[in-house]
Design a protein around this motif. Sequence first.
Motif, short mmCIF file in Angstrom:
data_model
loop_
_atom_site.label_atom_id
_atom_site.label_comp_id
_atom_site.label_asym_id
_atom_site.label_seq_id
_atom_site.Cartn_x
_atom_site.Cartn_y
_atom_site.Cartn_z
N VAL A 91 11.07 23.36 -7.93
CA VAL A 91 11.70 22.32 -7.10
C VAL A 91 10.74 21.15 -6.92
CG1 VAL A 91 12.64 21.78 -4.82
CG2 VAL A 91 13.30 23.91 -5.97
N ALA A 92 9.47 21.43 -6.68
CA ALA A 92 8.47 20.36 -6.55
C ALA A 92 8.36 19.56 -7.85
CB ALA A 92 7.12 20.94 -6.15
N ALA A 93 8.44 20.25 -9.00
CA ALA A 93 8.40 19.56 -10.28
C ALA A 93 9.61 18.64 -10.44
CB ALA A 93 8.35 20.58 -11.42
N ALA A 94 10.77 19.09 -9.98
CA ALA A 94 11.97 18.26 -10.04
C ALA A 94 11.81 17.02 -9.16
CB ALA A 94 13.19 19.07 -9.61
N GLU A 95 11.23 17.19 -8.00
CA GLU A 95 11.00 16.05 -7.10
C GLU A 95 10.04 15.05 -7.73
OE1 GLU A 95 9.75 17.86 -3.41
OE2 GLU A 95 11.73 18.75 -3.08
N ARG A 96 8.98 15.55 -8.35
CA ARG A 96 8.03 14.66 -9.04
C ARG A 96 8.70 13.93 -10.19
NH1 ARG A 96 4.83 18.99 -8.43
NH2 ARG A 96 5.00 19.58 -10.62
N ALA A 97 9.53 14.65 -10.94
CA ALA A 97 10.24 14.04 -12.07
C ALA A 97 11.15 12.92 -11.61
CB ALA A 97 11.04 15.09 -12.84
N ALA A 98 11.85 13.13 -10.50
CA ALA A 98 12.72 12.08 -9.97
C ALA A 98 11.91 10.85 -9.61
CB ALA A 98 13.50 12.60 -8.75
N ALA A 99 10.82 11.05 -8.90
CA ALA A 99 9.97 9.93 -8.50
C ALA A 99 9.37 9.24 -9.72
CB ALA A 99 8.87 10.41 -7.55
N ASP A 100 8.89 10.03 -10.68
CA ASP A 100 8.28 9.47 -11.89
C ASP A 100 9.26 8.64 -12.70
OD1 ASP A 100 5.93 10.73 -11.20
OD2 ASP A 100 6.09 12.32 -12.72
N ARG A 101 10.54 8.98 -12.60
CA ARG A 101 11.57 8.24 -13.34
C ARG A 101 12.12 7.06 -12.53
NH1 ARG A 101 14.97 13.22 -16.16
NH2 ARG A 101 13.11 14.34 -16.88
N GLY A 102 11.51 6.81 -11.38
CA GLY A 102 11.90 5.66 -10.57
C GLY A 102 13.08 5.89 -9.65
N HIS A 103 13.50 7.14 -9.49
CA HIS A 103 14.61 7.44 -8.58
C HIS A 103 14.07 7.66 -7.18
CE1 HIS A 103 17.43 7.70 -11.84
NE2 HIS A 103 16.72 8.63 -12.45
N ARG A 155 31.35 23.86 -3.76
CA ARG A 155 29.97 23.40 -3.86
C ARG A 155 29.50 22.69 -2.61
NH1 ARG A 155 30.11 21.43 -10.20
NH2 ARG A 155 29.84 23.53 -11.04
N VAL A 156 28.22 22.90 -2.32
CA VAL A 156 27.53 22.22 -1.23
C VAL A 156 26.50 21.30 -1.88
CG1 VAL A 156 26.06 22.50 0.80
CG2 VAL A 156 27.81 24.23 0.26
N TYR A 157 26.62 20.01 -1.63
CA TYR A 157 25.68 19.03 -2.19
C TYR A 157 24.60 18.73 -1.17
CZ TYR A 157 28.17 17.94 -6.47
OH TYR A 157 28.72 18.01 -7.72
N LEU A 158 23.37 18.64 -1.67
CA LEU A 158 22.22 18.32 -0.84
C LEU A 158 21.39 17.26 -1.58
CD1 LEU A 158 22.31 21.85 -0.88
CD2 LEU A 158 21.27 21.22 1.26
N GLU A 159 20.60 16.54 -0.81
CA GLU A 159 19.71 15.58 -1.44
C GLU A 159 18.45 15.41 -0.61
OE1 GLU A 159 22.02 11.96 -1.79
OE2 GLU A 159 21.19 11.18 0.06
N LYS A 160 17.45 14.86 -1.29
CA LYS A 160 16.16 14.59 -0.64
C LYS A 160 15.62 13.28 -1.19
CE LYS A 160 11.60 16.68 0.15
NZ LYS A 160 10.78 17.86 -0.13
N ARG A 161 15.10 12.48 -0.32
CA ARG A 161 14.40 11.26 -0.73
C ARG A 161 13.06 11.66 -1.29
NH1 ARG A 161 16.84 6.38 -0.80
NH2 ARG A 161 15.02 5.36 0.00
N VAL A 162 12.69 11.06 -2.41
CA VAL A 162 11.41 11.35 -3.04
C VAL A 162 10.59 10.08 -3.10
CG1 VAL A 162 12.24 13.32 -4.35
CG2 VAL A 162 12.36 11.05 -5.36
N LYS A 163 9.26 10.24 -3.21
CA LYS A 163 8.38 9.07 -3.22
C LYS A 163 7.86 8.82 -4.60
CE LYS A 163 7.18 9.89 1.47
NZ LYS A 163 6.32 10.25 2.46
#
Length: 153
Positions: A97-109, A145-153
Amino acid sequence: MPSTAFHLRLAIPEDVPAIEAIVEAAYAPYVPRMGKKPGPMLDDYAARVAEGVVQVATRDGTVEGVLVLLPGEDHLLLDNVAVAPSAQGSGLGRFLVAAAERAAADRGHKTLRLYTHETMTENIAMYLRLGYAETHRVTEKGFERVYLEKRVK
């Protein structure tokens, strides 16, 4: 003694049998609860690997985890995270999950989104503990389905 260090890499075609086995084992306990196979058990992992959207986590050369990330217009979707039963409780799920968060941030999301089935209450609770917020619930492709989200830096 086995190491506790996980390594994440892009999946290759030779990983598909291990990916399928991990997904099958990780999601099988939910089949009785849901009354059918969860969505990740129905995916074509050879096609997903060919798309370049699957990563595997290895430890001591053995594939023990699966991470599927799909690009969205304004977010990254954590489509699937699965951990081999032998690695459950090792911290691999949080690592993925932490890797996914880093990937999102690294891709500018700014946002990482995910969904899970409403009967997977343990997963929902884990994501809430990790700072995700529920955004909505929907019936989609025959799944509640239950959708969730998190803001990443």
